[in-house]
Scaffold this motif. Structure first.
Motif, PDB file in Angstrom:
ATOM      1  N   SER A 426       0.720  -1.085   0.027  1.00 42.79           N
ATOM      2  CA  SER A 426      -0.328   0.377  -0.272  1.00 42.79           C
ATOM      3  C   SER A 426       0.922   1.025  -0.091  1.00 42.79           C
ATOM      4  N   LEU A 427       2.066   0.696   0.896  1.00 41.74           N
ATOM      5  CA  LEU A 427       2.761   2.572   1.042  1.00 41.74           C
ATOM      6  C   LEU A 427       3.284   2.615  -0.253  1.00 41.74           C
ATOM      7  N   ILE A 428       4.235   1.410  -1.328  1.00 44.17           N
ATOM      8  CA  ILE A 428       4.177   1.765  -2.333  1.00 44.17           C
ATOM      9  C   ILE A 428       3.784   2.594  -2.973  1.00 44.17           C
ATOM     10  N   LEU A 429       1.760   1.821  -3.539  1.00 48.71           N
ATOM     11  CA  LEU A 429       0.968   2.377  -4.100  1.00 48.71           C
ATOM     12  C   LEU A 429       1.175   3.801  -4.120  1.00 48.71           C
ATOM     13  N   VAL A 430       0.754   3.852  -2.511  1.00 48.65           N
ATOM     14  CA  VAL A 430       0.770   5.584  -2.568  1.00 48.65           C
ATOM     15  C   VAL A 430       1.583   6.417  -2.590  1.00 48.65           C
ATOM     16  N   SER A 431       2.710   5.510  -2.621  1.00 51.87           N
ATOM     17  CA  SER A 431       4.486   6.811  -2.684  1.00 51.87           C
ATOM     18  C   SER A 431       4.105   6.599  -4.471  1.00 51.87           C
ATOM     19  N   GLY A 432       3.705   6.289  -5.548  1.00 47.53           N
ATOM     20  CA  GLY A 432       3.871   6.382  -6.729  1.00 47.53           C
ATOM     21  C   GLY A 432       3.023   7.538  -6.767  1.00 47.53           C
ATOM     22  N   ILE A 433       1.741   6.501  -6.476  1.00 48.84           N
ATOM     23  CA  ILE A 433       0.502   8.180  -6.854  1.00 48.84           C
ATOM     24  C   ILE A 433       1.290   9.452  -6.643  1.00 48.84           C
ATOM     25  N   PHE A 434       1.504   9.625  -5.346  1.00 43.89           N
ATOM     26  CA  PHE A 434       2.086  11.106  -4.786  1.00 43.89           C
ATOM     27  C   PHE A 434       3.644  11.213  -5.810  1.00 43.89           C
ATOM     28  N   LEU A 435       4.199  10.175  -6.496  1.00 41.69           N
ATOM     29  CA  LEU A 435       5.540  10.840  -7.499  1.00 41.69           C
ATOM     30  C   LEU A 435       4.869  11.498  -8.880  1.00 41.69           C
TER      31      LEU A 435
END
Length: 742
Positions: A426-435
């Motif tokens: 989930s952290l990776i997914l959210v971080s990807g959207i953030f980037l």
């Protein structure tokens, strides 16, 4: 590209008639129905049996504390600004900015939308357990259920809220049935036997905590109704904290009466059956309560998902979402988002079939999204108050930045305790959207708290920096570049930024001659041109423009006043005037800069090299030489210059041998920890040897000293002669702030 809302959009939205829900119907009811959900019926007894009464209550206190601290943060942020639709997304985006808000908002939309079919699957499974004949029609019942819920929501949020009142009534009767039955069957001996923990294989305190924690979440269901509330700044704090408090008391009472009326074996082996047994003749109400818990959670998610999507669409953070921005005239209902949520739910229900177990891993990831949303909300409140943002004046007073910090850390820990792999995904997914959002050109920052946070950090760091004495070891180029119109001096500005090498601060300045009041418009235009030049060329530089009766006076103002506390310019970068208007004024400029403690770099422009291979430094001593070598070293860290060799060139002094000079230069480079070549020239005419040795270099560095008034013209003429056959050259005068040996 995030664009501010146009006046037409704003007027259209304002013309719509908003829903006017109060605290009880708009916030408390959706929240408490989600908190008192399936886990209370299906897993609460298991937690009590495994952990024992004492540890089960401790688990409840820890879990509820995290939610309570998050509730304080929600209350603080929601009472500090005008609240619109979007729930947690709106709160986060207006505090942490569109990148964080968009990342969490999109994750929350998918979490809420996909939670609808998951809750419906739970409802149908419970129905199939109670009525086995329903198993044959599993998918059909699921599709029929989502269709009914869709119709309820499509008619309007008011009907969904009324439906939740019915569900809440059933839930209250159900809870009352097994709590009253538990009180009647309460046995102190059973309570004592169940007090201590008795974990079975594979379970411990934190494993059981992870099983229980989702029970106390669900406050987002009420926050998501932010755009449909009559007084959101009052309703959100009151409704959210009331739901957390009531939920805590219900779970606490349930733990006590279950632990004191049911054997440990039954609590662990059949928690739902234990509740049915506690209810006795009213067991049917407990069964109805399970149905009510799943249906209410599905309704809450179906209310929340389209509203988050609508808020995202109206902020134009993601391309292609504008279609979902429209709301109905009556109530501003997000029906287009509701249709999308229905479609997603149908797909999941059809794919899940009669066994939704394959989707369990995804369900856990969705739980992570909620926890990260809570964590981000805590972060928003923490940054707002910790940065001492003057605009952060929440009406809700029972809040401190430390509570937000503890709540945020607690959310992160809970996520990884529940399922470390799911939390990481989930952290990776959210971080990807953030980037992704960060790489878009965002024009609207919502007035969020990031600037205030950075300002506070800069202010504190400046105060700390002022306590340190200057030391040559910590020298960094803080440059004022006399760029004028940068389009005509691109080589000058390029070299100035290269010299900074990402390790210093560069400010491009333009001095306009004339009366300030007469040239205010020209000053504003000149500043815009500088800012556009910096932006278009992606330069790490700041800009400034001053108006003064003369260039000399304007430069004097800049040299004296350009500073922020301990960060003052220590180097002036300018061009070589081929024909100065006044040799005496030019000499005064050099003297003034030197006397004010600033080193000088005067660039003689011969163009930019294509593939630079060598930098020649004419070494005459350590004061100017140290700065020249350090600047050459910084220049070599630019990607264009990283293959260029640095060469030190010196002429023998009278009586000095070549071996002595070579030994001194070798020792110098060793002490300076630099790789460079050196060349020793025999004593002779400097003007003759300079072009012969360095004409094929890509950059030449020469030292100078400001001339006296009577030597000003001779100084200019002499250096003009030195430079005529050279490539791009830097004339450097150091104040001695740089020590090559440090």
């Amino acid at each position: 590209m995030v664009q501010p809302a146009t006046p037409q959009v704003e007027s259209a939205q304002s013309a719509q008639i908003k829903n006017q829900f109060g605290t009880f119907g708009g916030v408390f009811t959706p929240s408490i129905l989600t908190i008192l959900g399936v886990i209370m019926f299906m897993r609460s007894g298991f937690v009590t049996g495994q952990a024992g009464l004492g540890s089960a209550m401790l688990i409840l206190v820890i879990a509820s504390s995290i939610t309570f601290l998050t509730g304080l943060s929600i209350s603080a942020v929601s009472t500090n600004t005008e609240i619109k639709g979007g729930g947690a997304y709106f709160l986060i985006s207006r505090s942490l900015g569109p990148e964080f808000g968009g990342a969490i908002g999109l994750a929350l939309f998918f979490a809420q939308a996909l939670a609808v079919p998951f809750y419906i699957l739970g409802f149908v499974e419970a129905l199939a357990i109670t009525f086995p004949a329903a198993q044959e029609h599993f998918t059909a019942i699921g599709l029929a259920t989502i269709a009914v819920l869709f119709v309820i929501n499509y008619v309007g949020a008011s009907w969904a809220i009324k439906t939740q009142y019915v569900v809440l009534t059933i839930l209250i009767l159900s809870i009352g049935a097994f709590l009253i039955g538990g009180v009647l069957d309460f046995d102190p001996a059973i309570a004592r036997s169940n007090w201590e923990s008795a974990y079975t294989e594979g379970n411990n305190f934190w494993v059981v905590f992870a099983i229980f924690f989702p029970a106390v979440t669900g406050i987002d269901a009420g926050v998501n109704m932010s755009g449909d509330l009559k007084e959101p700044e009052r309703s959100i704090p009151r409704g959210t904290l009331a739901a957390i408090g009531v939920g805590f008391l219900v779970y606490l009472f349930n733990i006590i009466v279950s632990g004191g009326s049911t054997s440990r074996a039954n609590l662990i082996g059949d928690p739902f059956g234990s509740l049915l047994a506690q209810a006795g003749p009213a067991a049917f109400l407990v069964t109805a309560g399970v149905f009510a818990a799943t249906i209410s959670s599905a309704i809450g998610s179906l209310l929340g998902a389209p509203r988050i999507l609508q808020a995202l669409a109206r902020d134009d953070i993601f391309p292609g979402l504008g279609f979902f921005a429209k709301g109905t005239e009556q109530g501003d209902e997000p029906r287009r988002g509701l249709w999308l949520s229905l479609g997603m739910g149908i797909v999941v229900l059809v794919l899940a079939g009669a066994g939704g177990g394959a989707l369990n891993a995804v369900a856990v990831v969705l739980t992570m999204f909620f926890l990260f949303a809570y964590g981000m909300t805590n972060a928003a409140a923490f940054i707002e108050q910790f940065s001492r943002n003057p605009s952060f004046r929440p009406r809700f007073r029972f809040f401190h930045w430390s509570t937000a910090l503890i709540g945020g850390v607690g959310c992160l820990m809970a996520a990884f305790l529940i399922n470390a792999l799911a939390a990481l995904i989930s952290l990776i997914l959210v971080s990807g959207i953030f980037l992704y959002i960060s790489r878009r050109v965002l024009q609207n920052t919502f007035g969020d708290a990031r600037r205030g946070f950075y300002y506070e950090r800069v202010r504190a760091n400046l105060a700390k920096l002022a306590t340190f004495e200057k030391h040559p070891k910590n020298w960094r180029p803080t440059s004022l570049v006399l760029s004028g119109n940068p389009h005509t001096r691109q080589t000058l500005t390029t070299y100035a930024l290269w010299l900074g090498s990402g390790r210093g601060i560069t400010t491009m300045v333009n001095v306009l001659e004339g009366d300030l009041y007469e040239r205010l418009d020209e000053r504003a235009q000149a500043r815009e041109e500088l800012e556009a030049y910096v932006h278009d060329n992606e330069l790490q530089a700041y800009v400034d423009v001053v108006v003064s009766p003369s260039f000399k006076e304007g430069l004097a103002m800049l040299l004296q006043a350009q500073s922020i506390g301990p960060i003052k310019p220590n180097m002036i970068v300018s061009g070589w005037p081929s024909k100065p208007r006044d040799y005496i004024d030019f000499a005064h400029q050099l003297h003034m800069t030197h006397e004010l403690g600033m080193s000088q770099v005067i660039l003689v422009d011969r163009g930019l090299p294509a593939e630079p291979k060598r930098i020649d430094i004419w070494w005459r001593g350590e004061q100017n030489g140290s700065l020249m070598v350090v600047l050459a070293y910084l220049l070599s860290h630019n990607w264009l210059w990283n293959r260029a060799r640095i060469r030190l060139i010196t002429m023998l002094d009278p009586g000095e041998t070549r071996d002595d000079a070579a030994a001194q230069l070798a020792a110098l480079l060793d002490a300076a920890r630099l790789e460079a070549d050196y060349e020793i020239l025999p004593l002779g005419d400097f003007a003759t040897q300079l072009p012969r040795v360095s004409a094929d270099a890509d950059l030449v560095m020469l030292g100078f000293r400001p001339p006296a008034d009577e030597h000003a013209e001779a100084f200019h003429n002499a250096y003009t002669g030195f430079l005529k056959d050279l490539p791009t050259t830097m004339l450097i005068c150091s104040t001695g702030d740089v020590d090559l040996m440090s």
